[in-house]
Design an enzyme around this catalytic site. Structure first.
Site, short mmCIF file in Angstrom:
data_model
loop_
_atom_site.label_atom_id
_atom_site.label_comp_id
_atom_site.label_asym_id
_atom_site.label_seq_id
_atom_site.Cartn_x
_atom_site.Cartn_y
_atom_site.Cartn_z
N ALA A 1 0.89 -1.25 0.04
CA ALA A 1 -0.01 -0.04 -0.14
C ALA A 1 0.95 1.24 -0.12
O ALA A 1 1.71 1.40 1.00
CB ALA A 1 -1.09 0.04 1.18
N MET A 2 1.01 1.91 -1.03
CA MET A 2 1.86 3.05 -1.29
C MET A 2 1.18 4.27 -1.25
O MET A 2 0.08 4.76 -2.20
CB MET A 2 2.71 2.85 -2.46
CG MET A 2 3.33 1.73 -2.68
SD MET A 2 4.52 1.74 -4.33
CE MET A 2 5.46 2.84 -3.95
N CYS B 1 -10.39 4.93 8.22
CA CYS B 1 -9.82 4.69 7.00
C CYS B 1 -8.95 3.46 6.74
O CYS B 1 -9.01 2.71 5.95
CB CYS B 1 -8.97 5.83 6.53
SG CYS B 1 -8.28 5.82 4.95
N CYS C 1 -5.77 13.78 5.24
CA CYS C 1 -5.61 13.95 4.10
C CYS C 1 -6.84 14.68 3.30
O CYS C 1 -6.39 15.65 2.52
CB CYS C 1 -5.42 12.52 3.23
SG CYS C 1 -6.88 11.64 3.30
#
Length: 380
Positions: free
Chosen positions: A26-27, A120, A217
């Site tokens: 997961a980047m 999340c 974010c």
């Protein structure tokens, strides 16, 4: 004829060569997940990089300091190109809005202090993305989180990071045993963030000196109120600032501008003793203020518990544990008293100030580094 010897376990815990082990990474585009991907690629694993587009790409292009924005997608793609492994960008905007952003707004409107990064991880990264990794026939999924996974007598266990200053266990308490079986956290054992950046330099990554993300974010510059006003325009309705007896001391432009424990910015100076926000009442549009002593909490009701202990939560009447009620505070001694498999009361042996519904209460084994799970604080 000699029998084939079993292959030793590789660094991901599988009895086969790295080249035969597919790892989805997961980047986010940051240095942590980039180092994980580069490290595993160099070790010879079959690496597949995946980046989630979680909100409007156009709005994100110029945004720095938060994960999953447009520039971060570009950075993740560049790392994949440099290290020669495939990289995919998945559009999860609708999932993210439904599972994270909407609840964030509604929780704030209800007077809570939500922690959307936990939701999340729980509802998007470790649920939908994890399922995508399985669809890609991965053996496991790796992330750049600072937390450790150890194998114990009953299976995979969650443990705090070696670097206490970087530990992210507060944000990962809701990881289930099933998810933990599939997840890997290759950075959790590192002594400091400097070690991660040194690895990024070693691999020649362009993100080696990229600043850490600071904001949620989808909340530019930490302006929660602006985001919620956009999502829920009614949240900016004005109301009164009142004391514990209901006496009006001032006025406000929306309860979303306040959090439990807040002292500054109340606009009610000239009083003999400082006052703090002790309660938010969205229905009455009231911000309730009182003395600092009102902020001290000893008993904390917790629900939606994710339990990671070896024996059932309800197998004991009491658990003597340590808990964190905020990510930035050290664990405190507490007694956990289960009510059901998913609800309990936590008694803090030393009262804490500023505890708010919507925050997480994370459980730790006081005798080790193990994370025992956690739950969500509610009003009771």
């Amino acid at each position: 004829m000699a029998l084939d010897q079993p292959h030793p376990l590789n660094s991901m815990g599988f009895a086969k060569p790295p080249a035969d082990t597919r790892v989805v990474v997961a980047m986010s585009g940051g240095v942590d997940s980039s180092v994980v991907a580069a490290m595993l690629a160099e070790e010879g694993y079959d690496v597949v990089g995946v980046t989630l587009q979680l909100y409007d790409h156009g709005a994100a292009l110029a945004k720095k300091g938060a994960c999953c924005a447009g520039i971060d997608i570009h950075d993740a793609r560049r790392v994949a190109e440099d290290m020669n492994f495939p990289h995919y960008v998945l559009d999860y905007e609708n999932v993210f809005k439904d599972a994270v952003i909407d609840e964030f707004a509604d929780s704030y409107l209800a007077g809570a202090t939500p922690v959307p990064c936990i939701r999340c991880n729980e509802r998007v990264k470790f649920k939908d993305l994890l399922e995508t990794a399985k669809d890609l026939e991965a053996d496991c999924m790796a992330t750049g989180h600072y937390i450790q996974r150890h194998m114990g007598p009953t299976g995979a266990e969650l443990h705090v990071a070696a670097d206490a200053a970087r530990d992210q266990s507060y944000f990962l308490f809701s990881t289930t045993p099933e998810q933990l079986d599939f997840l890997r956290f290759p950075l959790g054992h590192l002594a400091s963030k400097d070690d991660t950046r040194a690895l990024a330099e070693k691999y020649g990554l362009s993100v080696a000196m990229k600043p850490d993300s600071q904001d949620i974010c989808f909340v530019p510059d930490g302006d929660y109120a602006a985001v919620i006003r956009k999502l829920r325009p009614e949240a900016a309705n004005p109301g009164n600032i009142v004391d514990l007896e209901g006496k009006v001391l001032g006025h406000h432009e929306g309860v979303i501008h306040y959090t439990i424990g807040q002292r500054r910015g109340l606009g009610i100076g000239g009083l003999a003793d400082p006052l703090y926000v002790v309660k938010l009442d969205p229905d009455r549009k009231e911000v309730v203020v009182g003395p600092k002593s009102m902020l001290a909490t000893r008993n904390v009701p917790v629900r939606e518990i994710n339990w990671l202990g070896d024996i059932p939560l309800t197998s004991r009447a009491e658990w003597h544990i340590s808990v964190k009620v905020r990510s930035t505070r050290p664990p405190r001694d507490a007694i956990l008293r289960p009510i059901s498999d998913t609800t309990a009361t936590v008694e803090l042996l030393t009262p804490e100030e500023g505890i708010s519904p919507g925050q997480a209460c994370v459980f730790y084994d006081p005798e080790s580094t193990r994370v025992l799970g956690g739950g969500w604080i509610h009003k009771g």
